[in-house]
Design an enzyme around this catalytic site. Structure first.
Site, PDB file in Angstrom:
ATOM      1  N   SER A 197      -0.168  -9.212  64.280  1.00  0.00           N
ATOM      2  CA  SER A 197       0.588  -8.868  63.076  1.00  0.00           C
ATOM      3  C   SER A 197       1.015  -7.399  63.079  1.00  0.00           C
ATOM      4  O   SER A 197       0.244  -6.507  63.447  1.00  0.00           O
ATOM      5  CB  SER A 197      -0.282  -9.137  61.846  1.00  0.00           C
TER       6      SER A 197
ATOM      7  N   GLY B 257       2.479  -8.377  58.165  1.00  0.00           N
ATOM      8  CA  GLY B 257       1.740  -8.582  56.918  1.00  0.00           C
ATOM      9  C   GLY B 257       2.655  -8.862  55.735  1.00  0.00           C
ATOM     10  O   GLY B 257       3.670  -8.183  55.560  1.00  0.00           O
TER      11      GLY B 257
ATOM     12  N   ALA C 165       0.496   4.466  60.302  1.00  0.00           N
ATOM     13  CA  ALA C 165       0.168   4.362  58.878  1.00  0.00           C
ATOM     14  C   ALA C 165       1.407   3.781  58.202  1.00  0.00           C
ATOM     15  O   ALA C 165       1.986   4.382  57.298  1.00  0.00           O
ATOM     16  CB  ALA C 165      -0.199   5.719  58.303  1.00  0.00           C
TER      17      ALA C 165
ATOM     18  N   ASN D  66      -5.801 -10.295  55.982  1.00  0.00           N
ATOM     19  CA  ASN D  66      -6.016  -8.906  56.392  1.00  0.00           C
ATOM     20  C   ASN D  66      -6.927  -8.210  55.385  1.00  0.00           C
ATOM     21  O   ASN D  66      -6.482  -7.757  54.338  1.00  0.00           O
ATOM     22  CB  ASN D  66      -4.657  -8.200  56.489  1.00  0.00           C
TER      23      ASN D  66
ATOM     24  N   CYS E  39      -6.929  -3.461  56.750  1.00  0.00           N
ATOM     25  CA  CYS E  39      -5.891  -2.448  56.952  1.00  0.00           C
ATOM     26  C   CYS E  39      -6.382  -1.088  56.466  1.00  0.00           C
ATOM     27  O   CYS E  39      -6.746  -0.940  55.298  1.00  0.00           O
ATOM     28  CB  CYS E  39      -4.603  -2.818  56.220  1.00  0.00           C
TER      29      CYS E  39
ATOM     30  N   GLY F 145      -5.876  -3.592  72.332  1.00  0.00           N
ATOM     31  CA  GLY F 145      -5.594  -2.933  73.614  1.00  0.00           C
ATOM     32  C   GLY F 145      -5.282  -3.849  74.771  1.00  0.00           C
ATOM     33  O   GLY F 145      -5.345  -3.424  75.930  1.00  0.00           O
TER      34      GLY F 145
HETATM   35  C1  LIG Z   1       2.535  -0.534  63.806  1.00  0.00           C
HETATM   36  C2  LIG Z   1       1.398  -1.480  63.524  1.00  0.00           C
HETATM   37  C3  LIG Z   1       1.456  -2.286  62.385  1.00  0.00           C
HETATM   38  C4  LIG Z   1       0.406  -3.173  62.093  1.00  0.00           C
HETATM   39  N1  LIG Z   1       0.479  -3.965  60.986  1.00  0.00           N
HETATM   40  C5  LIG Z   1      -0.501  -4.876  60.733  1.00  0.00           C
HETATM   41  C6  LIG Z   1      -0.393  -5.773  59.626  1.00  0.00           C
HETATM   42  O1  LIG Z   1       0.606  -5.815  58.907  1.00  0.00           O
HETATM   43  N2  LIG Z   1      -1.434  -6.631  59.402  1.00  0.00           N
HETATM   44  C7  LIG Z   1      -2.549  -6.654  60.212  1.00  0.00           C
HETATM   45  O2  LIG Z   1      -3.458  -7.460  59.982  1.00  0.00           O
HETATM   46  N3  LIG Z   1      -2.652  -5.832  61.291  1.00  0.00           N
HETATM   47  C8  LIG Z   1      -1.668  -4.953  61.563  1.00  0.00           C
HETATM   48  N4  LIG Z   1      -1.768  -4.120  62.659  1.00  0.00           N
HETATM   49  C9  LIG Z   1      -2.953  -4.218  63.544  1.00  0.00           C
HETATM   50  C10 LIG Z   1      -2.674  -5.080  64.773  1.00  0.00           C
HETATM   51  O3  LIG Z   1      -2.319  -6.405  64.416  1.00  0.00           O
HETATM   52  C11 LIG Z   1      -3.881  -5.096  65.741  1.00  0.00           C
HETATM   53  O4  LIG Z   1      -4.979  -5.661  65.067  1.00  0.00           O
HETATM   54  C12 LIG Z   1      -4.264  -3.715  66.236  1.00  0.00           C
HETATM   55  O5  LIG Z   1      -3.123  -2.936  66.488  1.00  0.00           O
HETATM   56  C13 LIG Z   1      -5.123  -3.756  67.510  1.00  0.00           C
HETATM   57  O6  LIG Z   1      -4.445  -4.411  68.579  1.00  0.00           O
HETATM   58  P1  LIG Z   1      -3.610  -3.611  69.726  1.00  0.00           P
HETATM   59  O7  LIG Z   1      -4.487  -2.510  70.234  1.00  0.00           O
HETATM   60  O8  LIG Z   1      -3.266  -4.638  70.744  1.00  0.00           O
HETATM   61  O9  LIG Z   1      -2.393  -3.065  69.029  1.00  0.00           O
HETATM   62  C14 LIG Z   1      -0.720  -3.235  62.968  1.00  0.00           C
HETATM   63  C15 LIG Z   1      -0.757  -2.425  64.109  1.00  0.00           C
HETATM   64  C16 LIG Z   1       0.278  -1.574  64.403  1.00  0.00           C
HETATM   65  C17 LIG Z   1       0.214  -0.736  65.652  1.00  0.00           C
END
Ligand SMILES: Cc1cc2nc3c(=O)[nH]c(=O)nc-3n(C[C@H](O)[C@H](O)[C@H](O)COP(=O)(O)O)c2cc1C
Length: 313
Positions: free
Chosen positions: A30, A55, A79, A136, A139, A254
């Site tokens: 997401s 989200g 953020a 979620n 956040c 990651g």
């Molecule tokens: C720009 C951005 C926006 C995100 N928005 C959401 C969101 O709307 N809802 C949510 O549950 N997680 C959100 N996340 C978290 C990601 O879904 C994920 O859990 C987190 O980035 C770790 O995974 P990654 O290291 O592969 O990015 C967001 C992450 C990023 C980088």
């Protein structure tokens, strides 16, 4: 390919509701894959295991002031603050354009109270094109709700119950935060409150500053760290959670390649989500889904279900 199919159903739970079946374990995370269609130019959306959309909240949200993303070594801080068009606009304008007949579309829910979470769940549960709900409670970038629900087992349970009550036939996945003393306490609270599955991790709180301007890089000062830098933390969390609960766990954090996917499955995850890597290469999730069977063949892994959770200690 049947041996890569993932069924997100907990063995100990009575049958009922719609099963969540992915043709492969590679989903998108997401907030990192827009509403899905934005990534259609980079690959075939029907080749993904599933799509977790940005989200959604009851009403549109403008998100936080700019700048709201910053690059960090092997990762990024964000953020964004859950900017979105609101649930009604998503259902009317975005969902019909997604290949929901072929690829499970999972809605990611954000609300500021258990009642509001329930209201949002009810709206989504009435839609044919939604296959599951991801809640979620993790956040770090919003003033109300968000991580507050994910740091207190009582509140995590209240939100889970509220969503389950209104989710009808839809499976409910509760998304956990790594920003807690013991993630297994929150995981168990969500499981006991009726969660069908868990996903972890959301971002880790962090900040970055500029020594010349003497300002923080994010207008919000604090943001969420994601990308390859967080993978060891994510693996640790997924392993701990898999050992603490009976419901399926989706690993996030990651992941950049098929080998990373196998690492999460090895520690017990049923499926994974690709996040920040989508910003590095917009075709990443498609590529990883395609490479996974080849890597399994190379390593002599015949069936992912047999490989899952076989970490040798
Ligand atoms: C720009 C951005 C926006 C995100 N928005 C959401 C969101 O709307 N809802 C949510 O549950 N997680 C959100 N996340 C978290 C990601 O879904 C994920 O859990 C987190 O980035 C770790 O995974 P990654 O290291 O592969 O990015 C967001 C992450 C990023 C980088």
């Amino acid at each position: 390919m049947e041996r890569f199919t993932v069924r997100l159903t907990a063995a100990h739970k009575p049958a009922g509701g719609k099963p969540l079946v992915f043709k492969n374990p590679v989903l998108t995370a997401s907030g990192t894959f827009g509403y899905g269609m934005e990534f259609a130019p980079y690959g075939d959306l029907t080749h993904l295991g599933g799509i977790v959309v940005k989200g959604l909240s009851l009403r549109p949200r403008p998100g936080n002031p700019l700048p709201r993303v910053a690059e960090t070594p092997c990762g990024m801080l964000n953020a964004v603050g859950l900017q979105n068009d609101g649930v009604e606009s998503f259902l009317k304008n975005k969902l019909p354009r997604l290949p929901w007949h072929e690829t499970p579309i999972i809605a990611n829910l954000y609300a500021t109270s258990p009642d509001e979470f329930g209201e949002l769940a009810a709206i989504l549960a009435a839609e044919e094109g939604i296959a599951g709900l991801e809640v979620n409670i993790s956040c770090p970038n919003v003033k109300n709700g968000g991580i507050l629900f994910g740091q207190d087992p009582k509140l995590a349970a209240e939100v889970t119950e509220a969503v389950k009550k209104h989710a009808g036939h839809l499976p409910v996945i509760v998304k956990l935060s790594p920003n807690v003393t013991d993630i297994t306490v929150i995981a168990r609270a969500a499981e006991e409150a009726g969660a069908d599955a868990l996903s972890c991790i959301n971002t880790l709180t962090g900040m970055a500053v500029d020594v010349t301007t003497r300002k923080p890089l994010l207008a919000n000062v604090i943001g969420g760290l994601s990308g390859p830098a967080v993978k060891p933390v994510a693996l640790r969390c997924v392993w701990q959670v898999c050992n603490a609960v009976k419901i399926p766990v989706i690993g996030i954090g990651g992941i950049t390649c098929a080998r990373d996917v196998l690492e999460f499955i090895l520690v017990g995850a049923h499926a994974v989500q690709i996040g920040t890597m989508n910003f590095i290469r917009p075709d990443a999730a498609f590529r990883i889904a395609e490479e996974l069977p080849q890597l399994c063949q190379q390593l002599g892994i015949k069936n992912l279900a047999d490989y899952r959770g076989t970490l040798q200690l």
